[in-house]
Design a protein around this motif. Sequence first.
Motif, short mmCIF file in Angstrom:
data_model
loop_
_atom_site.label_atom_id
_atom_site.label_comp_id
_atom_site.label_asym_id
_atom_site.label_seq_id
_atom_site.Cartn_x
_atom_site.Cartn_y
_atom_site.Cartn_z
N LYS A 32 -50.58 -35.17 43.90
CA LYS A 32 -50.86 -34.82 42.50
C LYS A 32 -49.67 -34.11 41.85
O LYS A 32 -49.33 -34.38 40.70
CB LYS A 32 -52.11 -33.94 42.50
CG LYS A 32 -52.57 -33.42 41.19
CD LYS A 32 -53.87 -32.64 41.35
CE LYS A 32 -53.88 -31.72 42.55
NZ LYS A 32 -52.79 -30.74 42.59
N SER A 33 -49.03 -33.21 42.61
CA SER A 33 -47.90 -32.45 42.04
C SER A 33 -46.73 -33.39 41.74
O SER A 33 -46.06 -33.24 40.71
CB SER A 33 -47.43 -31.37 43.02
OG SER A 33 -48.53 -30.60 43.41
N LEU A 34 -46.51 -34.34 42.62
CA LEU A 34 -45.43 -35.29 42.38
C LEU A 34 -45.70 -36.10 41.11
O LEU A 34 -44.82 -36.29 40.28
CB LEU A 34 -45.27 -36.23 43.59
CG LEU A 34 -44.31 -37.40 43.38
CD1 LEU A 34 -42.89 -36.91 43.09
CD2 LEU A 34 -44.30 -38.32 44.57
N ASN A 189 -51.48 -43.19 43.81
CA ASN A 189 -50.25 -42.84 44.53
C ASN A 189 -50.31 -43.43 45.93
O ASN A 189 -51.39 -43.64 46.48
CB ASN A 189 -50.10 -41.31 44.60
CG ASN A 189 -48.74 -40.92 45.16
OD1 ASN A 189 -47.75 -41.64 45.03
ND2 ASN A 189 -48.68 -39.77 45.81
N PRO A 226 -45.62 -46.48 44.63
CA PRO A 226 -45.48 -46.81 46.06
C PRO A 226 -45.06 -45.59 46.87
O PRO A 226 -44.65 -44.57 46.30
CB PRO A 226 -44.35 -47.84 46.04
CG PRO A 226 -43.51 -47.45 44.88
CD PRO A 226 -44.45 -46.88 43.84
N ASP A 228 -42.25 -44.29 48.34
CA ASP A 228 -40.85 -44.61 48.08
C ASP A 228 -39.98 -43.51 48.69
O ASP A 228 -40.06 -42.35 48.26
CB ASP A 228 -40.65 -44.69 46.55
CG ASP A 228 -39.22 -45.00 46.17
OD1 ASP A 228 -38.34 -44.98 47.06
OD2 ASP A 228 -38.97 -45.23 44.97
N THR A 232 -39.40 -39.08 48.17
CA THR A 232 -39.47 -38.01 49.18
C THR A 232 -38.16 -37.22 49.19
O THR A 232 -38.16 -35.99 49.21
CB THR A 232 -39.70 -38.61 50.59
OG1 THR A 232 -40.62 -39.69 50.49
CG2 THR A 232 -40.20 -37.58 51.56
#
Length: 263
Positions: A32-34, A189, A226, A228, A232
Motif C-alpha cells: 500500500k505504501s509503495l 499490486n 507487476p 518489478d 524494489t
Amino acid sequence: MRQNVMHPISKNEFTDVKKMYAVVSGKGGVGKSLITSLIAVGLRREGYEVGIFDADITGPSIPKMFGVSGAKIESDSKAIYPVRTHNDIKIMSMNLLLNKEDAPVIWRGPLIAKTIEQFWTEVGWGILDYFLIDMPPGTGDVALTVFQSLPIDGIIIVTSPQDLVSLIVKKAYNMAKQMDIPIIGIVENMSYAICPHCGKEFDIFGKSKLEDVAEQLDLRILGRIPIDPELTKLCDKGEIEKVRNLYLDSCIEVLKRDVGEGL
Ligand SMILES: Nc1ncnc2c1ncn2[C@@H]1O[C@H](COP(=O)(O)OP(=O)(O)OP(=O)(O)O)[C@@H](O)[C@H]1O
C-alpha cells in the motif's frame, strides 16, 4: 470535500487541500505504501502540489522510499512543517518524529488516533492539490477514526492477487460503503512478475481475478502493478521519485479529472 464527516476535526489556517484520498487495503503487506508513493510521484510529475500523510503509524515506510528518513522537521510557534522530497512532495510521518528510524511504535488505538488527528490539525501542509493518506493496514479502529474525522473525498483500494481470491478486498470495500465514502477504484499490486533478465511477463499467481472482482463490486480498475525488481531497488535506495514506469497512468488520469471537477 465530503460534507458528512461524523466527528470532524478542524484543520489549521496553514492548510488548504483540494482533494483528499485515503489509500487502503483489506490487510497488511500488499504494498500500500509503495502504491501511495507511486501515485504521489505521478501527480507531482503532472505539476500538482502533493502531500503524503503516512498514517501507517506502527509501520511507517514512506520517508524511507523517498530517502528523507533522517530529515529534520522544521517548526515554529504556529505549526510543524512537512519534510519536502527531492521533487517537492510534502511528507509527514511518525517515522520523522522518532529519534531512531527503527524504534517500534507500541501504542494503543486511542493514542494512535490522537496522533493522526494532530498530523492534520498541527501540521502546516500549505496549499495542496492532492493530500494522500497512507492508511494503516486493515479495517480496524484507527482506520475508522480517520474515516470519521477527516474530510476524505475518496478511497483507493490496494489489493494483492491472493486478497482478490479470498475476497479480503471486500473488507475495505464494505468499510468505505458503510462510511459513505466514494471508492475511486482498485489497484492490484504484485499482479504479475517481470523477469529481471529478459523483461518477459509471467502470471505467477495464475490469471488475475481483478476484472471479475471489479465487475462484481462495480469498481473502476486503476492499475495492475507487476513485481518489478526496479521498484524494489528504488524503494531500498530511497529513490522512488526516479521510477521510470509508474504502471498507474489510468489512476493518475482519474485523479486529474477529479480535481478538475472540484475547481
Ligand atoms: N510491485 C512491487 N514490485 C517490487 N517490489 C515491491 C512491490 N510491491 C512492494 N514491493 C517491495 O515491498 C516493500 C514493502 O512495500 P510497502 O511498504 O508498500 O508494503 P507493506 O508495508 O508490505 O504493506 P502495506 O503498506 O500494505 O502495509 C517495498 O519497499 C518494495 O521493496
